[in-house]
Design an enzyme around this catalytic site. Structure first.
Site, PDB file in Angstrom:
ATOM      1  N   HIS A 394     151.049  10.500  -9.306  1.00  0.00           N
ATOM      2  CA  HIS A 394     152.625   9.439  -9.229  1.00  0.00           C
ATOM      3  C   HIS A 394     153.589  10.629  -9.532  1.00  0.00           C
ATOM      4  CE1 HIS A 394     155.528   6.228  -8.348  1.00  0.00           C
ATOM      5  NE2 HIS A 394     156.121   7.296  -7.732  1.00  0.00           N
ATOM      6  N   HIS A 399     156.436  13.520  -9.035  1.00  0.00           N
ATOM      7  CA  HIS A 399     158.348  13.215  -9.443  1.00  0.00           C
ATOM      8  C   HIS A 399     158.558  15.144 -10.187  1.00  0.00           C
ATOM      9  CE1 HIS A 399     159.745   9.391  -8.540  1.00  0.00           C
ATOM     10  NE2 HIS A 399     158.756   9.043  -8.102  1.00  0.00           N
ATOM     11  N   HIS A 585     153.278  11.713  -1.989  1.00  0.00           N
ATOM     12  CA  HIS A 585     154.925  11.258  -3.070  1.00  0.00           C
ATOM     13  C   HIS A 585     154.634   9.888  -1.834  1.00  0.00           C
ATOM     14  CE1 HIS A 585     158.323   8.308  -3.933  1.00  0.00           C
ATOM     15  NE2 HIS A 585     157.473   8.626  -5.171  1.00  0.00           N
ATOM     16  N   ASN A 589     152.967   5.937  -3.323  1.00  0.00           N
ATOM     17  CA  ASN A 589     153.862   5.552  -4.034  1.00  0.00           C
ATOM     18  C   ASN A 589     154.164   3.904  -3.599  1.00  0.00           C
ATOM     19  OD1 ASN A 589     157.396   4.859  -5.844  1.00  0.00           O
ATOM     20  ND2 ASN A 589     157.578   4.428  -3.478  1.00  0.00           N
ATOM     21  N   ILE A 733     162.651   7.809  -4.546  1.00  0.00           N
ATOM     22  CA  ILE A 733     162.601   6.247  -5.374  1.00  0.00           C
ATOM     23  C   ILE A 733     161.899   6.138  -6.140  1.00  0.00           C
ATOM     24  CG2 ILE A 733     161.152   4.847  -3.478  1.00  0.00           C
ATOM     25  CD1 ILE A 733     163.136   2.615  -4.242  1.00  0.00           C
TER      26      ILE A 733
END
Length: 733
Positions: A394, A399, A585, A589, A733
């Site tokens: 993740h 990110h 993602h 997520n 997010i």
């Protein structure tokens, strides 16, 4: 209508400078640098100079400057040695992707460490952002940004300390029924605890975040994994299914040697090879020998041994956690499901690392104390997988690795550039959410360290894993081939054939990947008619050079970077960036709460070792297996904070923009481009229907599993809220 970062439409004008703000407004037509109309060229170049800044000073709210820095802002040494953390990036020991530069002054204690922000909890929503991000990267959806920022700050700075003061740090759940109370009624809220929260967080915000009515707290939604069946998560079949269609379906790989050999340096770590023998598993191979099972592509492994073993000793000595490095071997059955055969739990040799590891192997058992031990063995595996998921699958692999692309794109590609226009929607909000993560989640003493087994070693561990990150391998087909779960086959639609045919993430993912690549190919080929045009595009070449040499500078000498000399390299690169930012993602997520919101299914911490025969812990396990289970996994406070966090992070915004859609239908002026994008959207709609059809196919047992939870994490669209589906354009997010 947006200014500068997204081109604007102005009738009969190519460019206009606002008399009120230092922004330049461009039309929505794309130009390669050599095709830019003369009057626009000056403004094109000026804007890029402004966006790069001069690399000096502290960045201020409202600025639009993009620059690079290392991760030297995670520690807080002024508050004590325990909160000091190594700088990530800029060294061979701790390589890391670059973050956006903020230029804050150094700490008093360590001049190499950037000082942290003081973030007071208040009602001034204009001041709730966690530090500098370029103005164009700030949340565009105000209601959602207010809620997200306020919720994260409240959870980190008010609610977590208040809960710790009430529960203590090591209070256990007593039973599974006590855990279920979190979803069915909450638990009594002491007046003093409620008042502490109310004084800092208004009750309406508490209600929206945690559905507390002031009497019971918290009252979480029922996670999907227990919505239909409260106990099916404990089955071996569901344990294996979630490796293919759970929140972390990226680790399982084919076993092609036996016994398994470690890749850790034996001079440093001694003998780390697996101790699982044929004797352990032969009775469960459905009549096959190990050699036959390997030859027929029937053996697979979830391997968290080599990545964790270098840190096991430090974690067990210097934190409250007790973990193992784990290996799990599974058999692909004739019905397409995975059956766990053996779990190996390993510890470093008690004397020193060079002496290798000590390992114990556990095999499935259906009754008696051995069945309780087997459940605990699976829990230790889940702890490893949960930590690896959050840190690597993740945070690092989505990110962190994308942020340098955002910075390089804005510094080197004009908003007029077609590649900027292609990629920009897939960057929305990412720098901002990453800034908040550095302040509240991944920082020293932050939420991740508090709720995940590596503790203070979390980010350092992710740096060690980044050493082996390979950009071209982030393409889904390449990843599946590298893990051996697929083989090349040009007769298949995506050029690869899955060896586990019922692999929900891979089946849905390959369709999404193919749709993205087709769209990118049509788009790039419209603007670049030859490889020569790619090579002679100065902005594109500057973008790629800076991305490699600065953005991912610690890996700049790796031989696998594309050269950016051909259209195919450009297409593959952009496809990977869009895949990571959107579908990858989404897959790792938005299933967090549906799968891990019920903590026993995905514990993130183990607090004691496996009970040994002849000890009081072993007798307790025989006498009260549920109590022993909860003494092993997360304490109440870790569970409450962790579940609260993933619920916040698993929600879709009310104005989320999903893959195949744009903020404005007039985002481009070229009809051919708009028509290709329309085809992309139509293809995604077809994929949605195909996912529904597969989920209704009773022969595909991994699509729904024993918990009766359809795999929808790569279903392209979603409604607002906690849905367990939907692919936003970006890491928002």
């Amino acid at each position: 209508m947006k200014i500068c970062h997204v081109a604007m439409i102005l009738a009969d004008h190519d460019v206009c400078r606002s008399p009120y703000h230092p922004y330049i407004f461009f039309i929505n037509k794309s130009y390669l640098p050599g095709d830019t109309p003369g009057p626009l060229q000056k403004y094109r170049e000026e804007e890029l100079v402004d966006l790069r800044g001069d690399g000096k000073g502290e960045r201020k709210e409202g600025e639009r400057i993009y620059d690079y820095d290392v991760y030297n802002d995670l520690g807080d040494p002024d508050k004590g040695k325990d909160l000091a953390r190594p700088t990530l990036g800029g060294s061979s020991k701790y390589p890391y992707p670059r973050r956006g530069r903020t230029g804050r002054p150094p700490t008093r204690t360590d001049p190499k460490c950037e000082s942290r922000l003081f973030l007071p909890i208040n009602l001034d929503m204009a001041n709730i952002m966690a530090g500098y991000a370029p103005r164009d990267e700030k949340f565009g959806h105000l209601k959602t940004s207010d809620f997200l920022s306020y919720a994260l700050k409240s959870l980190a700075q008010v609610i977590k300390p208040a809960l710790e003061s009430y529960f203590g740090r090591n209070e256990d759940f007593k039973s599974f029924d006590e855990v279920l109370n979190l979803y069915e009624g909450g638990f009594p809220m002491p007046t003093a605890l409620l008042e502490t929260m109310r004084n800092s967080v208004p009750l309406p915000m508490l209600k929206e975040m945690f559905r507390t009515d002031g009497e019971q707290f918290p009252r979480f939604p029922v996670p999907q994994v227990i919505k239909e069946d409260r106990s099916a998560w404990r089955t071996d079949e569901e344990f294996g299914r979630e490796m293919l269609g759970g929140v972390n379906p990226l680790i399982i790989r084919r076993l092609n040697e036996f016994p398994l050999k470690s890749k850790l340096d034996p001079k440093v770590y001694g003998d780390q090879n697996s101790k699982i023998t044929e004797q352990h598993i032969k009775s469960n191979l459905d009549g096959l020998s190990v050699e036959e099972a390997i030859k027929n592509n029937k053996l697979f492994i979830l391997d968290h041994h080599d990545s964790l073993m270098p840190y096991v000793r430090a974690i067990n000595r210097n934190t409250d956690h007790k973990i193992y490095a784990t290996r799990t071997i599974l058999l692909l059955k004739s019905d397409g499901t995975l059956k766990p055969l053996a779990i190996e739990l390993s510890l470093p040799h008690p004397d020193k690392d060079e002496l290798g590891c000590t390992s114990k192997v556990y095999t499935p058992a259906a009754q008696g104390v051995q069945s309780y031990i087997w459940q605990l063995a699976k829990a230790y595996v889940a702890v490893n997988d949960s930590g690896y998921h959050q840190l690597i699958s993740h945070w690092l692999n989505t990110h962190a690795v994308i942020e340098p692309f955002i910075i390089a794109t804005n510094r080197q590609l004009s908003v007029l550039h077609p590649i900027h226009k292609l990629l920009q929607p897939h960057y929305r909000d990412t720098m901002n959410i990453n800034a908040q993560a550095r302040q509240l989640l991944i920082s020293a003493g932050g939420m991740l360290e508090s709720t995940c087994f590596p503790g203070k070693y979390a980010m350092e561990m992710s740096s060690v894993v980044y050493k082996n990150w390979v950009f071209p391998d982030q393409a889904l087909p390449a990843d599946l081939l590298k893990r051996g779960v697929a083989v090349k086959d040009e007769s298949c639609p995506h050029g690869v054939r899955l060896l586990i045919e019922d692999y929900p993430f891979a089946v849905d993912g390959l369709q999404i990947w193919s749709a993205i690549k087709t769209w990118v190919q049509e788009y790039c080929n419209f603007y670049y008619k030859s490889d020569d045009m790619v090579q002679k595009d100065p902005e594109l070449q500057a973008w790629w050079k800076e991305l490699v040499q600065k953005g991912h500078g610690d890996l700049k000498d790796a031989p696998w970077w594309p050269k950016m000399h051909t259209r195919q390299e450009l297409i593959e690169t952009c496809t990977i960036v869009i895949w990571i930012s959107s579908a990858l993602h989404a897959a790792v997520n938005f299933g967090q709460y549906p799968f891990a919101g019920y903590l026993p299914n995905r514990p993130t911490v183990s607090r004691r070792f496996m009970p040994e025969e002849g000890t009081p812990e072993y007798e307790e396990l025989k006498r009260s297996p549920d109590r022993a289970f909860f003494k092993t996994v997360n304490a109440q406070i870790q569970a409450l904070v962790g579940v609260s966090l993933i619920e916040i992070l698993s929600r879709h915004a009310s104005d989320e923009v999903y893959l195949g859609r744009r903020d404005s239908p007039e985002w481009a002026s070229d009809k051919e481009v708009l028509e290709a994008f329309r085809r992309f959207g139509n293809k995604l709609a077809e994929i949605e229907n195909a996912i529904v059809t597969r989920n209704n196919d009773k022969n595909l047992k991994n699509r729904v599993g024993p918990v009766k939870m359809p795999y929808t994490l790569l279903y392209p669209t979603s409604e607002e809220g906690l849905t367990g589906k939907g692919i936003p354009n970006s890491i928002s997010i």
